[in-house]
Design an enzyme around this catalytic site. Structure first.
Site, PDB file in Angstrom:
ATOM      1  N   HIS A  56      25.144  24.639  31.505  1.00 14.07           N
ATOM      2  CA  HIS A  56      26.148  23.907  30.728  1.00 14.07           C
ATOM      3  C   HIS A  56      26.285  24.548  29.345  1.00 14.07           C
ATOM      4  CE1 HIS A  56      25.879  19.837  33.068  1.00 14.07           C
ATOM      5  NE2 HIS A  56      25.986  20.881  33.876  1.00 14.07           N
ATOM      6  N   GLU A  58      26.109  23.272  26.409  1.00 17.71           N
ATOM      7  CA  GLU A  58      25.067  22.854  25.464  1.00 17.71           C
ATOM      8  C   GLU A  58      23.772  23.623  25.688  1.00 17.71           C
ATOM      9  OE1 GLU A  58      27.125  18.886  26.671  1.00 17.71           O
ATOM     10  OE2 GLU A  58      26.853  20.884  27.512  1.00 17.71           O
ATOM     11  N   CYS A  86      25.834  15.405  28.939  1.00 17.88           N
ATOM     12  CA  CYS A  86      25.296  14.712  30.105  1.00 17.88           C
ATOM     13  C   CYS A  86      23.824  14.384  29.853  1.00 17.88           C
ATOM     14  CB  CYS A  86      25.438  15.586  31.354  1.00 17.88           C
ATOM     15  SG  CYS A  86      24.334  17.021  31.374  1.00 17.88           S
TER      16      CYS A  86
END
Length: 149
Positions: A56, A58, A86
């Site tokens: 992801h 991040e 998430c």
């Protein structure tokens, strides 16, 4: 004189990363990590390209920022991300001890708020910065994806 390096400025940089993800066929989420008004990490989703569910935006940004700083803690750093993190990313952000997270669009189903994921007690969370732009990009991506199938 007003500081041009505000949340909107940095979220626009994260949106540029999301556009890059879009162009690669990745879910368009982008992130930048900032310290002292300086971008030290830029990233976007790479889950398809790397065939890795943990890739992801991040997670990529955390790794890049830690490498830049030469340590695993992101104290005094701010993450700007186009979509609410998430649970997995929020957990990694917890361990990084990042000082602030600013997100664009909410993820009502899988986001850390809906799943009641704990962030580090010293981490501030703010949302809604350029939320419409981030949401529109995600919607456009999934509409195009459906039309191709």
């Amino acid at each position: 004189m007003e500081n041009p390096f505000d949340d909107t400025y940095f979220m626009k940089k994260a949106l540029q990363e999301a556009e890059e993800a879009f162009d690669k066929g990745e879910i368009p989420v982008g992130a930048v990590i900032v310290i002292d008004n300086r971008i030290i990490a830029r990233a976007h989703n790479l889950t398809e390209l790397l065939n890795d569910v943990t890739a992801h935006a991040e997670m990529q940004a955390i790794t890049a920022a830690a490498n830049f700083l030469g340590g695993k803690y992101l104290v005094n750093c701010t993450l700007y991300v186009t979509l609410e993190p998430c649970q997995m990313c929020a957990g990694a952000l917890y361990w990084s001890q990042i000082s602030k997270i600013v997100y664009g669009a909410r993820d009502e189903k899988r986001g850390c708020i809906a799943l009641n994921t704990k962030l580090h007690p010293k981490t501030k969370l703010e949302g809604g910065v350029l939320a419409d732009e981030a949401s529109d990009l995600l919607k456009r991506f999934f509409i195009e994806k459906r039309n191709l199938n």
